[in-house]
Design a protein around this motif. Structure first.
Motif, mmCIF file in Angstrom:
data_model
loop_
_atom_site.group_PDB
_atom_site.id
_atom_site.type_symbol
_atom_site.label_atom_id
_atom_site.label_comp_id
_atom_site.label_asym_id
_atom_site.label_seq_id
_atom_site.Cartn_x
_atom_site.Cartn_y
_atom_site.Cartn_z
ATOM 1 N N ASP A 1 10.025 -28.477 -15.163
ATOM 2 C CA ASP A 1 8.823 -28.293 -14.343
ATOM 3 C C ASP A 1 7.765 -27.484 -15.078
ATOM 4 O OD1 ASP A 1 9.697 -29.767 -12.193
ATOM 5 O OD2 ASP A 1 10.432 -28.044 -11.051
ATOM 6 N N VAL A 2 8.212 -26.476 -15.819
ATOM 7 C CA VAL A 2 7.269 -25.678 -16.610
ATOM 8 C C VAL A 2 6.563 -26.573 -17.625
ATOM 9 C CG1 VAL A 2 7.046 -23.789 -18.269
ATOM 10 C CG2 VAL A 2 8.591 -23.549 -16.317
ATOM 11 N N ILE A 3 7.347 -27.406 -18.316
ATOM 12 C CA ILE A 3 6.784 -28.296 -19.330
ATOM 13 C C ILE A 3 5.906 -29.362 -18.677
ATOM 14 C CG2 ILE A 3 7.342 -29.943 -21.168
ATOM 15 C CD1 ILE A 3 10.010 -28.408 -21.507
ATOM 16 N N PHE A 4 6.418 -29.999 -17.617
ATOM 17 C CA PHE A 4 5.677 -31.083 -16.974
ATOM 18 C C PHE A 4 4.394 -30.585 -16.324
ATOM 19 C CE2 PHE A 4 9.715 -33.833 -16.194
ATOM 20 C CZ PHE A 4 9.804 -34.049 -17.561
ATOM 21 N N SER A 5 4.453 -29.399 -15.721
ATOM 22 C CA SER A 5 3.245 -28.841 -15.111
ATOM 23 C C SER A 5 2.178 -28.612 -16.165
ATOM 24 C CB SER A 5 3.576 -27.529 -14.391
ATOM 25 O OG SER A 5 2.399 -26.957 -13.855
ATOM 26 N N HIS A 6 2.593 -28.091 -17.312
ATOM 27 C CA HIS A 6 1.646 -27.859 -18.402
ATOM 28 C C HIS A 6 1.040 -29.182 -18.881
ATOM 29 C CE1 HIS A 6 -0.192 -26.167 -21.965
ATOM 30 N NE2 HIS A 6 0.461 -27.047 -22.712
ATOM 31 N N ILE A 7 1.888 -30.192 -19.052
ATOM 32 C CA ILE A 7 1.406 -31.491 -19.522
ATOM 33 C C ILE A 7 0.492 -32.143 -18.491
ATOM 34 C CG2 ILE A 7 2.129 -33.844 -20.120
ATOM 35 C CD1 ILE A 7 4.727 -32.554 -21.237
ATOM 36 N N ALA A 8 0.935 -32.139 -17.223
ATOM 37 C CA ALA A 8 0.200 -32.843 -16.175
ATOM 38 C C ALA A 8 -1.154 -32.212 -15.870
ATOM 39 C CB ALA A 8 1.041 -32.893 -14.898
ATOM 40 N N ASN A 9 -1.281 -30.923 -16.128
ATOM 41 C CA ASN A 9 -2.506 -30.223 -15.750
ATOM 42 C C ASN A 9 -3.400 -29.881 -16.942
ATOM 43 O OD1 ASN A 9 -2.311 -29.601 -12.692
ATOM 44 N ND2 ASN A 9 -0.271 -29.103 -13.465
ATOM 45 N N ASN A 10 -3.123 -30.501 -18.073
ATOM 46 C CA ASN A 10 -3.963 -30.310 -19.252
ATOM 47 C C ASN A 10 -4.251 -31.664 -19.887
ATOM 48 O OD1 ASN A 10 -4.179 -27.190 -19.978
ATOM 49 N ND2 ASN A 10 -2.125 -27.554 -19.165
ATOM 50 N N ASP A 11 -5.322 -31.711 -20.679
ATOM 51 C CA ASP A 11 -5.739 -32.970 -21.305
ATOM 52 C C ASP A 11 -4.898 -33.230 -22.547
ATOM 53 O OD1 ASP A 11 -7.716 -33.461 -19.408
ATOM 54 O OD2 ASP A 11 -9.169 -32.217 -20.495
ATOM 55 N N TYR A 12 -3.913 -34.099 -22.382
ATOM 56 C CA TYR A 12 -3.029 -34.451 -23.490
ATOM 57 C C TYR A 12 -2.935 -35.965 -23.635
ATOM 58 C CZ TYR A 12 -0.904 -29.814 -24.236
ATOM 59 O OH TYR A 12 -0.667 -28.496 -24.555
ATOM 60 N N THR A 13 -2.827 -36.403 -24.872
ATOM 61 C CA THR A 13 -2.267 -37.703 -25.201
ATOM 62 C C THR A 13 -1.037 -37.416 -26.048
ATOM 63 O OG1 THR A 13 -3.538 -37.925 -27.254
ATOM 64 C CG2 THR A 13 -4.551 -38.770 -25.221
ATOM 65 N N PHE A 14 -0.264 -38.441 -26.349
ATOM 66 C CA PHE A 14 0.946 -38.202 -27.130
ATOM 67 C C PHE A 14 0.618 -37.577 -28.487
ATOM 68 C CE2 PHE A 14 4.560 -39.368 -29.830
ATOM 69 C CZ PHE A 14 5.615 -38.929 -29.044
ATOM 70 N N SER A 15 -0.435 -38.077 -29.144
ATOM 71 C CA SER A 15 -0.789 -37.573 -30.477
ATOM 72 C C SER A 15 -1.297 -36.136 -30.419
ATOM 73 C CB SER A 15 -1.828 -38.478 -31.143
ATOM 74 O OG SER A 15 -3.010 -38.549 -30.363
ATOM 75 N N THR A 16 -2.129 -35.811 -29.403
ATOM 76 C CA THR A 16 -2.634 -34.440 -29.315
ATOM 77 C C THR A 16 -1.524 -33.470 -28.933
ATOM 78 O OG1 THR A 16 -3.313 -34.736 -26.987
ATOM 79 C CG2 THR A 16 -4.953 -35.213 -28.698
ATOM 80 N N TRP A 17 -0.531 -33.958 -28.183
ATOM 81 C CA TRP A 17 0.611 -33.108 -27.823
ATOM 82 C C TRP A 17 1.443 -32.788 -29.063
ATOM 83 C CZ3 TRP A 17 6.021 -34.612 -27.171
ATOM 84 C CH2 TRP A 17 6.805 -33.610 -26.567
#
Length: 205
Positions: free
Chosen positions: A177-193
């Motif tokens: 949830d910590v990881i998913f919340s960070h991903i879901a609430n920030n502007d990411y694509t796979f490459s930028t991640w």
């Protein structure tokens, strides 16, 4: 053993019995649902705190509300899903665990859509924005899920009784949830991640 120690032990035993009863009795679905929502809330708070570099914590209450609500609504579905798996494939043998784990992993796309779709809806995204969110973030979530979830769930199916399935899953999911919340609430694509991870481990800002 002194009086205080005895009283403390009795309290712990009573607390354990209460928790056990909550997850085994007729209100198990309620306990599982509340657990799902509560740990989703905690996971988002940890994610927000880890994202902020300043000492003063600026809490985004709407973000926490959204994450809590999505996890809370997933609770009853998870309750029935894992009850089905445990009844269909009982026991702790390697064969049974492998079957449950395989089906659980195959259900992943539903949960990816549930979380990303639910958060997008609560943020007021339109259909085009939702599809963009799915395209950008689902590959990231799949990568994280494949790396961590089989290990977490293998331990869960092997060592814990069915009535504690959702509790243990949500404790496992607290990490995710910590990881998913960070991903879901920030502007990411796979490459930028991937770039962000590389910068983090290389010490670059």
């Amino acid at each position: 053993m002194g009086t205080r120690q005895i009283a403390g032990m009795r309290f712990l035993f009573r607390a354990f019995a209460t928790v056990k009863g909550a997850y085994m009795g007729k209100y198990a679905i309620v306990a599982n649902t509340v657990t799902a929502g509560g740990l989703g809330c905690v996971g988002d708070l940890i994610a927000q705190k880890s994202e902020q570099k300043s000492e003063k914590f600026a809490w985004d209450a709407n973000r926490t509300r959204n994450m809590t609500l999505v996890c809370l609504l997933a609770g009853p579905l998870m309750h029935h899903w894992y009850r089905f798996l445990d009844r269909r494939y009982p026991g702790h043998s390697f064969k049974m665990i492998s079957r449950k784990l395989g089906l659980d992993m195959l259900s992943g796309p539903f949960w990816y859509g549930w979380y990303i779709g639910g958060l997008s809806l609560l943020r007021g995204c339109n259909s085009a924005q939702f599809l963009e969110e799915m395209k950008d973030k689902v590959p990231i979530i799949i990568t994280v899920d494949l790396a961590l979830w089989p290990l977490f769930q293998g331990i869960n199916f092997k060592f814990f009784a069915p009535q504690y399935r959702i509790l243990v899953i949500k404790c496992n999911e607290l990490v995710l949830d910590v990881i998913f919340s960070h991903i879901a609430n920030n502007d990411y694509t796979f490459s930028t991640w991937i770039d962000a991870i590389q910068r983090h481990f290389s010490g670059k800002n």
